[in-house]
Design a protein around this motif. Sequence first.
Motif, PDB file in Angstrom:
ATOM      1  N   TYR A 145       9.689  64.788  64.258  1.00  0.00           N
ATOM      2  CA  TYR A 145      11.063  64.226  64.012  1.00  0.00           C
ATOM      3  C   TYR A 145      11.816  64.260  65.123  1.00  0.00           C
ATOM      4  N   HIS A 146      12.425  63.724  66.109  1.00  0.00           N
ATOM      5  CA  HIS A 146      14.089  62.997  66.794  1.00  0.00           C
ATOM      6  C   HIS A 146      14.901  62.778  66.086  1.00  0.00           C
ATOM      7  N   LEU A 147      15.960  63.480  66.837  1.00  0.00           N
ATOM      8  CA  LEU A 147      17.823  62.894  66.112  1.00  0.00           C
ATOM      9  C   LEU A 147      17.750  62.997  67.592  1.00  0.00           C
ATOM     10  N   CYS A 148      18.122  61.758  67.865  1.00  0.00           N
ATOM     11  CA  CYS A 148      19.245  61.218  68.948  1.00  0.00           C
ATOM     12  C   CYS A 148      20.378  60.728  69.155  1.00  0.00           C
ATOM     13  N   VAL A 149      21.114  61.148  70.044  1.00  0.00           N
ATOM     14  CA  VAL A 149      22.583  60.654  70.565  1.00  0.00           C
ATOM     15  C   VAL A 149      22.679  60.094  71.519  1.00  0.00           C
ATOM     16  N   VAL A 150      23.573  58.400  71.077  1.00  0.00           N
ATOM     17  CA  VAL A 150      23.494  57.487  72.508  1.00  0.00           C
ATOM     18  C   VAL A 150      25.406  57.754  72.350  1.00  0.00           C
ATOM     19  N   ARG A 151      25.522  57.548  73.472  1.00  0.00           N
ATOM     20  CA  ARG A 151      27.286  57.172  73.713  1.00  0.00           C
ATOM     21  C   ARG A 151      27.161  55.167  74.122  1.00  0.00           C
ATOM     22  N   ALA A 152      28.015  54.885  73.106  1.00  0.00           N
ATOM     23  CA  ALA A 152      28.252  53.770  74.177  1.00  0.00           C
ATOM     24  C   ALA A 152      28.425  53.051  75.306  1.00  0.00           C
ATOM     25  N   ASP A 153      28.808  53.616  75.794  1.00  0.00           N
ATOM     26  CA  ASP A 153      28.806  53.657  77.471  1.00  0.00           C
ATOM     27  C   ASP A 153      27.550  53.926  78.238  1.00  0.00           C
ATOM     28  N   GLN A 154      26.491  54.488  77.294  1.00  0.00           N
ATOM     29  CA  GLN A 154      24.796  54.716  77.656  1.00  0.00           C
ATOM     30  C   GLN A 154      24.072  53.160  77.720  1.00  0.00           C
ATOM     31  N   VAL A 155      25.151  52.143  77.103  1.00  0.00           N
ATOM     32  CA  VAL A 155      24.818  51.058  76.017  1.00  0.00           C
ATOM     33  C   VAL A 155      23.974  50.302  77.545  1.00  0.00           C
ATOM     34  N   ASP A 187      -3.662  48.328  61.353  1.00  0.00           N
ATOM     35  CA  ASP A 187      -3.323  49.573  60.731  1.00  0.00           C
ATOM     36  C   ASP A 187      -2.493  50.154  60.963  1.00  0.00           C
ATOM     37  N   ARG A 188      -1.251  49.921  60.761  1.00  0.00           N
ATOM     38  CA  ARG A 188      -0.460  50.494  61.098  1.00  0.00           C
ATOM     39  C   ARG A 188      -0.479  51.936  60.696  1.00  0.00           C
ATOM     40  N   VAL A 189      -0.615  53.460  62.025  1.00  0.00           N
ATOM     41  CA  VAL A 189      -0.175  54.694  62.077  1.00  0.00           C
ATOM     42  C   VAL A 189       0.481  55.109  62.736  1.00  0.00           C
ATOM     43  N   GLU A 190       1.446  56.487  62.026  1.00  0.00           N
ATOM     44  CA  GLU A 190       2.944  56.704  63.186  1.00  0.00           C
ATOM     45  C   GLU A 190       2.420  57.917  63.064  1.00  0.00           C
ATOM     46  N   GLY A 191       3.330  58.472  64.378  1.00  0.00           N
ATOM     47  CA  GLY A 191       3.330  59.720  64.605  1.00  0.00           C
ATOM     48  C   GLY A 191       2.129  60.555  65.425  1.00  0.00           C
ATOM     49  N   VAL A 192       1.785  59.274  66.136  1.00  0.00           N
ATOM     50  CA  VAL A 192       0.418  59.334  67.424  1.00  0.00           C
ATOM     51  C   VAL A 192      -0.164  60.038  68.296  1.00  0.00           C
ATOM     52  N   HIS A 193       1.164  59.222  68.678  1.00  0.00           N
ATOM     53  CA  HIS A 193       2.054  59.569  70.372  1.00  0.00           C
ATOM     54  C   HIS A 193       3.342  59.914  70.647  1.00  0.00           C
ATOM     55  N   GLY A 194       3.771  61.051  69.370  1.00  0.00           N
ATOM     56  CA  GLY A 194       5.247  61.217  69.191  1.00  0.00           C
ATOM     57  C   GLY A 194       5.782  61.535  68.090  1.00  0.00           C
ATOM     58  N   PRO A 195       7.182  61.697  68.189  1.00  0.00           N
ATOM     59  CA  PRO A 195       7.877  61.368  66.356  1.00  0.00           C
ATOM     60  C   PRO A 195       7.555  60.285  65.365  1.00  0.00           C
ATOM     61  N   ARG A 196       6.377  60.809  64.147  1.00  0.00           N
ATOM     62  CA  ARG A 196       7.056  59.873  63.054  1.00  0.00           C
ATOM     63  C   ARG A 196       8.281  58.881  63.259  1.00  0.00           C
ATOM     64  N   THR A 197       9.581  60.206  62.899  1.00  0.00           N
ATOM     65  CA  THR A 197      10.260  59.392  62.452  1.00  0.00           C
ATOM     66  C   THR A 197      11.822  59.397  63.819  1.00  0.00           C
ATOM     67  N   LEU A 198      12.211  58.205  64.027  1.00  0.00           N
ATOM     68  CA  LEU A 198      13.495  58.499  64.675  1.00  0.00           C
ATOM     69  C   LEU A 198      14.305  58.360  64.264  1.00  0.00           C
ATOM     70  N   GLU A 199      15.510  59.355  64.767  1.00  0.00           N
ATOM     71  CA  GLU A 199      16.977  58.550  63.957  1.00  0.00           C
ATOM     72  C   GLU A 199      17.798  58.924  64.667  1.00  0.00           C
ATOM     73  N   VAL A 200      18.624  57.810  64.897  1.00  0.00           N
ATOM     74  CA  VAL A 200      19.532  57.338  66.103  1.00  0.00           C
ATOM     75  C   VAL A 200      20.846  57.542  65.736  1.00  0.00           C
ATOM     76  N   LEU A 201      21.626  58.724  66.439  1.00  0.00           N
ATOM     77  CA  LEU A 201      23.678  58.235  66.119  1.00  0.00           C
ATOM     78  C   LEU A 201      24.193  57.776  67.456  1.00  0.00           C
ATOM     79  N   VAL A 202      24.578  56.438  67.072  1.00  0.00           N
ATOM     80  CA  VAL A 202      25.090  55.484  67.848  1.00  0.00           C
ATOM     81  C   VAL A 202      26.452  56.754  68.420  1.00  0.00           C
ATOM     82  N   SER A 203      27.894  56.494  69.317  1.00  0.00           N
ATOM     83  CA  SER A 203      28.615  57.347  68.750  1.00  0.00           C
ATOM     84  C   SER A 203      29.581  56.304  69.756  1.00  0.00           C
ATOM     85  N   GLU A 204      30.536  55.816  69.647  1.00  0.00           N
ATOM     86  CA  GLU A 204      31.671  54.885  70.083  1.00  0.00           C
ATOM     87  C   GLU A 204      33.183  55.707  69.917  1.00  0.00           C
TER      88      GLU A 204
END
Length: 204
Positions: A145-155, A187-204
């Motif tokens: 599981y990867h929780l990632c924070v992205v700031r608006a000025d990084q977009v 057939d789609r398989v998730e989590g093979v080469h990295g996190p199975r779940t990506l969650e992103v918080l985009v802050s502004e």
Amino acid sequence: MDDARGEILARVRAALADRPAPAAVVRDYERSRSVPDPVGLLVERVADYKAIVHRVAEAEVPERIAERLAARGVTTMAVPADVPGPWRAPGVTWLPDEPPLALAELDGVGGVLTGCAAAIAETGTIVLDAGAAQGRRMLSLVPDYHLCVVRADQVAVSVPEALARLEPVRPLTFISGPSATSDIELDRVEGVHGPRTLEVLVSE
């Protein structure tokens, strides 16, 4: 053998001597674009990749991190050593990657929390470069599981615009949704080469 080769090449060059030089090819790529809401476009495209994404106010980031981890029942998180203190929600055991965590430790945590170097609105891609609040590449690839924070000025709107902000000598990791692959039957398989779940918080 070398003399024969040299003679043949000399004859070829002599035969082509009177040919005009080819015109230079100039490609003028569009390096930046304008869209009404780059952050909104990023949120839309990240969701298209089957990632979980939230658009939040910057002041709400610590609260939303705590909320998301509680919702998943996560009790242990790996984290780059320089992640902002307020991001480390209470009630969670935080494992800073300093000294570097062993592979077995990373494999056993509930997830990882990072920032990012840039995000590309048009492609829904998040870029990590091992810079501030990101840590080494393995940190974001091993936990499920990867929780990632992205700031608006990084977009950045486009890929060329994002690349102009990045240092090509750094270890760049481009993330477009959770890790996934498919076989010849699609057939789609998730989590093979990295996190199975990506969650992103985009802050502004």
